[in-house]
Design an enzyme around this catalytic site. Structure first.
Site, PDB file in Angstrom:
ATOM      1  N   GLU A 169       1.075  -0.448  -5.124  1.00 20.85           N
ATOM      2  CA  GLU A 169       0.130   0.639  -5.362  1.00 20.85           C
ATOM      3  C   GLU A 169       0.981   1.907  -5.498  1.00 20.85           C
ATOM      4  O   GLU A 169       1.373   2.499  -4.495  1.00 20.85           O
ATOM      5  CB  GLU A 169      -0.872   0.783  -4.217  1.00 20.85           C
ATOM      6  CG  GLU A 169      -1.914   1.855  -4.519  1.00 20.85           C
ATOM      7  CD  GLU A 169      -2.546   2.471  -3.280  1.00 20.85           C
ATOM      8  OE1 GLU A 169      -3.655   3.017  -3.406  1.00 20.85           O
ATOM      9  OE2 GLU A 169      -1.940   2.432  -2.197  1.00 20.85           O
TER      10      GLU A 169
ATOM     11  N   ASP B  93       0.830  -1.206   0.000  1.00 19.64           N
ATOM     12  CA  ASP B  93       0.000   0.000   0.000  1.00 19.64           C
ATOM     13  C   ASP B  93       0.866   1.259   0.000  1.00 19.64           C
ATOM     14  O   ASP B  93       1.926   1.305   0.620  1.00 19.64           O
ATOM     15  CB  ASP B  93      -0.888  -0.023   1.252  1.00 19.64           C
ATOM     16  CG  ASP B  93      -1.831   1.154   1.318  1.00 19.64           C
ATOM     17  OD1 ASP B  93      -2.719   1.240   0.457  1.00 19.64           O
ATOM     18  OD2 ASP B  93      -1.675   1.985   2.232  1.00 19.64           O
TER      19      ASP B  93
END
Length: 743
Positions: free
Chosen positions: A476, A423
Site C-alpha cells: 500500500e 500497510d
C-alpha cells in the site's frame, strides 16, 4: 525458619543475595538457586516464599536426597545426599491443613536455547523466532513443562508470571543469555492454556507494568491482555496441491479478483444467550459462511483486514501487538489454520493485511519494553507517528528487523497464507511523512528517505521470495516511489504488486461528479494509463474509501436513485476492464447505501431489492468474464495488453479501449459516463466479422434499462480510430459494454 547459627555456612548465601531474591532484584538467579557445589559439598537452594517445608526427592526411587531449611524468608537450602535428578516436595499452608506439591526445580536445568539460535537472534537473522522465543511446551530430560524466552537486553531482571505463581515476579526470575539479550526459563508442570506475562525490572530499578509476550502464538480474548501458552499447530494440512500451484495463480498474467473483508463485521456478532453478550463468529463459522459466498461471487482471493491480535477493535486490526497470534476473538490458532485450509480446498487464496509500519503504545505491549526504546526510536521525531498516535519500529536495529521478518514468515509458513498486503508503506519510506519542517530527522546524507526502512523492505521481500515460493507481497504505497515492484537485486523494493492509489483517487473523484461536468475532467479517467505499466498494480476500492464520512461506494454516485445505481454499474464495468488486479471491500458488491461501520454488519437484507441484487449479480458476472477472457488479465502489466480506441471524446464522456493477450481474442470495452445514450456510435476494431456483446452493465439482469446491441454487431471493412475495421454501436446511458470477436 531455622536459626542461621545452625546452618552450615557453606550452604547459605550472602544477606545481599537473599535480599535481592526477596526484593526481585536478582539478575542471575541460576548463580544462587538450584544445585551447586560449595567446595566439595553438593548444595541445593530453592526460592519458595510462603512454603512451610521443602524436601528434594529422587526422581529415580523417591528417596529423600535433601531436607532444606529456611535460612532467610522464602530461601531454603540444604545438603544433597546424592547428585541425581530430583523433584521438590513442597508443603504449603492451606485453609484446611498443609498441601503437598511435587514439581521439578526450574533452576536445575541448564541453558535452553542452542548457541546457533542465540547467534541468529543476535544477528536478526533467526527467521523462525516463533519456534525459539515465546512460550513453548516441551519435555526436557523427561520432564514436561513450558520453556519461556524473551528478548529484553537492557533489563536488570525478567520474570515470567501467571496464575501458577500468583503473578509474583519474585518467584520465577529468568536466566539472561548475554550474547543475545534473551532471558529464558523452563517451568516444569505447565502446559497449554496457561496465561502468562513478563515482569521486567529496568536497568534503573523500576518495575514496569506487566508485559505481554511479543512472540506469543495465542492470547486472551480482548480486552484481556495476557499471552496464552499454546502448542504447535495440532492440524494436518490438506493443501499440498494448492501450495504447489499458487505461484501460477498469483502470477502477473493470471486473474486476481480480491474480496476485502473485516471478519468481525462481515456478518456481525451472534448473541450468546447463556452469557447474555454478543460474540464474534469463530473461524469455523466464517469458513462455512464466507467461503461459499466468495466462491459463488467469482472472486479468486479473500483479503482479511489484520487478524493479528490487537487491543482496540476500533483500529480494525491496524494497531496490532500480537504479530504472531491470530486474534482470539475468533477462537484458537488451529481454527485460523482450518479456515485457510478450507479456502485453499475451495480454490480461494488468502491474503492478510500486515502492519510493520507502526505499533500502539499500550503499556503492556512493545512500548519501552525493557525500560528503554527497544523496538522504537528514542527520538519522537523518528519514533512517533503523529497521525495515528503510535510508535514507529526502529528498522535499523537488526533484532527489530528480524522480529518483523519472522512475523511475516510465521503467517506465510506456519499458516500457509498466500500473500501479505503491507500497510502504510509510504509512511515507512519517508522520514518527513506527515511532518512539518523541524519535526523530522534527515538521513545520514541529509535526505528525507528512510534508508533503514528501505533496506528492511528489500530484505523482507527477498527473504519471502526465497523461502515462500508462490507467495506474494503487496504494497500500500501512495506516492510515486520508483521501482516498488521491481526486484530488490535490480534496485527496486521487491514487492509483487502495488496498490494503485492514484487510479483510485482520480477515478473516484471523476465518478462522484455530476455527469454534466465530467467532460471537463476527462483526464481523471485517462491519466491512469500513462503510468499503468510502470508497476504491477492492484486497483483497490478498499475499506478506507467507505469510512470516515466518505460515504459508501454507491453513496458517492450523483443523480437520482436510478442514476446512482447505473453510475456504480458503469464504474465497476470500467474497473474490471482496466489493466490491474481487482479489489473491492465487502458491501461494495451489493451497493451498500451506507458507509461501513465496524461495529455493525453488512445489511444483507438489501438483496431483497432487485437493484442491490443486480449489483451483486453484475460483480459475479464481471468476475466470470474477467477470468474467462485472457485479454482481460494476461496483459495486466504489459503495454501490449492495452490499446486506446476512443480517448478524446470528452464531449460525450465516452471511452473505448482494447484489452489484448497474445494468442487470444481481444476484448473491446466501451464506457459511457453520461445518462445520454449513444446510438450509431462508430468504433474501430482490429478484426472483421461478428463481435459478441459479452457483458452489458445496463442489462435488466443488473437493474438497467436493457439497452444494447441485440447480442452483438458486425465489423465491416471501414477503417476508424486507426483500426482497419469498425462497427456502429448503441452505447447505453451510464454503462459499460464488453465485446469480443465471435470465435
Amino acid at each position: 525458619m531455622a536459626d542461621p547459627r545452625d546452618i552450615d555456612p557453606a550452604l547459605s548465601v550472602s544477606p545481599d543475595a537473599a535480599a535481592a531474591l526477596a526484593e526481585g532484584r536478582m539478575r542471575d538467579p541460576f548463580a544462587v538457586l538450584g544445585p551447586h557445589r560449595a567446595g566439595d559439598v553438593p548444595v541445593l537452594r530453592a526460592w519458595l516464599p510462603g512454603a512451610r517445608a521443602v524436601e528434594a526427592v529422587s526422581r529415580g526411587d523417591g528417596r529423600v536426597v535433601a531436607t532444606l531449611s529456611e535460612t532467610a524468608p522464602g530461601l531454603f537450602v540444604g545438603r544433597l545426599a546424592r547428585e541425581e535428578p530430583y523433584v521438590l516436595r513442597i508443603r504449603w499452608p492451606g485453609p484446611h491443613g498443609d498441601v503437598v506439591d511435587e514439581r521439578a526445580d526450574p533452576y536445575a536445568f541448564g541453558p535452553l536455547l542452542g548457541d546457533l539460535d542465540i547467534h541468529l537472534i543476535a544477528e536478526g537473522r533467526h527467521h523462525e523466532l516463533w519456534r525459539v522465543l515465546g512460550a513453548r511446551p516441551m519435555t526436557i530430560d523427561g520432564v514436561a513443562g513450558v520453556r519461556f524466552a524473551v528478548w529484553a537486553p537492557n533489563a536488570e531482571r525478567v520474570s515470567v508470571v501467571g496464575d501458577f505463581n500468583a503473578w509474583d515476579g519474585r518467584r520465577h526470575p529468568m536466566r539472561l543469555r548475554h550474547d543475545a539479550g534473551v532471558w529464558e526459563l523452563f517451568l516444569p508442570g505447565l502446559g497449554t492454556g496457561e496465561c502468562y506475562k513478563y515482569e521486567i525490572r529496568s536497568a534503573h530499578g523500576a518495575v514496569l507494568p506487566l508485559k505481554a509476550d511479543p512472540v506469543a502464538l495465542a492470547t486472551e480474548v480482548p480486552p484481556a491482555t495476557a499471552s496464552v501458552v499454546t502448542d504447535r499447530l495440532d492440524f494436518d494440512w490438506s493443501d499440498d496441491e494448492w501450495m504447489a500451484a499458487r505461484g501460477e495463480r498469483q502470477a502477473p498474467g493470471s486473474p486476481m479478483s480480491i474480496y476485502e473483508v473485516h471478519t468481525l463485521s462481515w456478518i456481525g456478532r451472534t448473541l450468546d444467550n447463556a452469557a447474555g453478550r454478543e460474540e464474534a463468529l469463530d473461524w469455523d463459522d466464517l469458513a462455512r459462511r464466507l467461503i461459499p459466498y466468495v466462491v459463488a461471487a467469482g472472486f479468486t482471493h479473500v483479503e482479511l483486514l489484520p487478524v493479528m491480535e490487537h487491543p482496540f477493535g476500533g483500529s480494525w486490526g491496524y494497531q496490532p501487538l500480537g504479530l504472531f497470534a491470530p486474534t482470539a476473538r475468533h477462537g484458537a490458532p488451529e481454527g485460523f489454520a482450518r479456515f485457510v485450509d478450507a479456502c485453499h480446498a475451495a480454490g480461494i487464496g488468502v491474503i492478510l493485511d500486515w502492519v510493520p509500519a507502526h505499533f500502539p503504545a499500550d503499556v503492556y505491549g512493545l512500548a519501552r519494553f525493557d525500560g528503554t526504546a527497544l523496538y522504537e526510536h528514542e527520538d519522537p521525531r523518528e519514533g512517533f507517528h503523529q497521525d495515528w498516535n503510535t510508535l514507529i519500529y526502529n528498522f535499523g536495529r537488526r533484532e527489530v528487523s528480524g522480529f518483523l521478518i519472522a512475523s511475516a514468515l510465521c503467517w506465510l509458513e506456519r499458516f500457509h497464507v498466500d500473500g501479505l498486503r503491507v500497510d502504510a508503506v509510504a509512511s515507512m519510506l519517508y522520514r518527513d511523512y506527515s511532518r512539518a519542517p523541524g519535526q523530522w530527522v534527515p538521513n545520514i546524507y541529509g535526505g528525507r528517505e528512510n534508508l533503514e526502512a528501505i533496506d528492511f523492505l528489500k530484505h523482507l521481500n527477498t527473504v519471502v521470495a526465497e523461502r515462500c515460493p508462490g507467495a506474494v507481497t503487496i504494497a500500500e504505497e501512495s506516492t510515486a516511489w520508483p521501482g516498488v515492484t521491481q526486484p530488490a537485486a535490480a534496485g527496486g523494493l521487491g514487492f509483487s504488486y502495488k496498490w494503485n492509489m492514484g487510479w483510485m483517487h482520480d477515478t473516484l473523484h471523476y465518478v462522484a461528479r455530476d455527469p454534466v461536468y465530467r467532460s471537463y475532467h476527462h483526464g481523471e479517467i485517462t491519466f491512469g494509463l500513462v503510468y499503468a505499466f510502470s508497476e504491477r498494480f492492484v486497483l483497490p476500492i478498499s475499506h478506507d474509501e467507505v469510512v470516515h464520512g466518505k460515504g459508501s461506494l454507491l453513496g458517492k454516485m450523483p443523480g437520482d436513485l436510478w442514476q446512482r445505481f447505473a453510475n456504480l454499474r458503469a464504474y465497476l464495468g470500467f474497473m474490471w476492464s482496466h489493466p490491474g488486479k481487482k479489489l473491492i471491500f465487502m458491501g461494495c458488491e451489493i451497493g451498500a447505501p451506507r458507509e461501513w461501520n465496524h461495529e455493525g454488519a453488512i445489511d444483507w437484507d438489501l438483496l431483497a431489492d432487485p437493484q442491490h441484487a443486480g449489483i451483486q449479480r453484475l460483480v459475479r458476472d464481471l468476475n466470470r468474464v474477467y477470468r474467462r477472457w485472457p485479454a482481460l488479465h494476461r496483459g495486466d502489466g504489459e503495454p501490449s495488453g492495452f490499446e486506446w480506441v476512443v480517448i478524446d471524446d470528452s464531449h460525450n464522456s465516452v471511452f473505448a479501449f482494447l484489452r489484448k493477450a497474445e494468442g487470444g481474442a481481444p476484448v473491446l470495452a466501451v464506457v459511457n459516463m453520461t445518462p445520454v445514450p449513444q446510438t450509431g456510435y462508430r468504433v474501430g476494431v482490429p478484426v472483421a466479422g461478428f463481435w459478441r456483446e459479452i457483458l452489458n452493465t445496463d442489462s435488466r439482469l443488473y437493474g438497467g434499462s436493457d439497452m444494447g446491441n441485440a447480442g452483438g454487431v458486425t465489423a465491416i471493412d471501414a477503417p476508424s480510430h486507426g483500426q482497419p475495421f469498425s462497427f456502429e454501436l448503441t452505447v447505453p446511458p451510464l454503462a459499460a459494454i464488453y465485446l469480443a470477436p465471435d470465435a
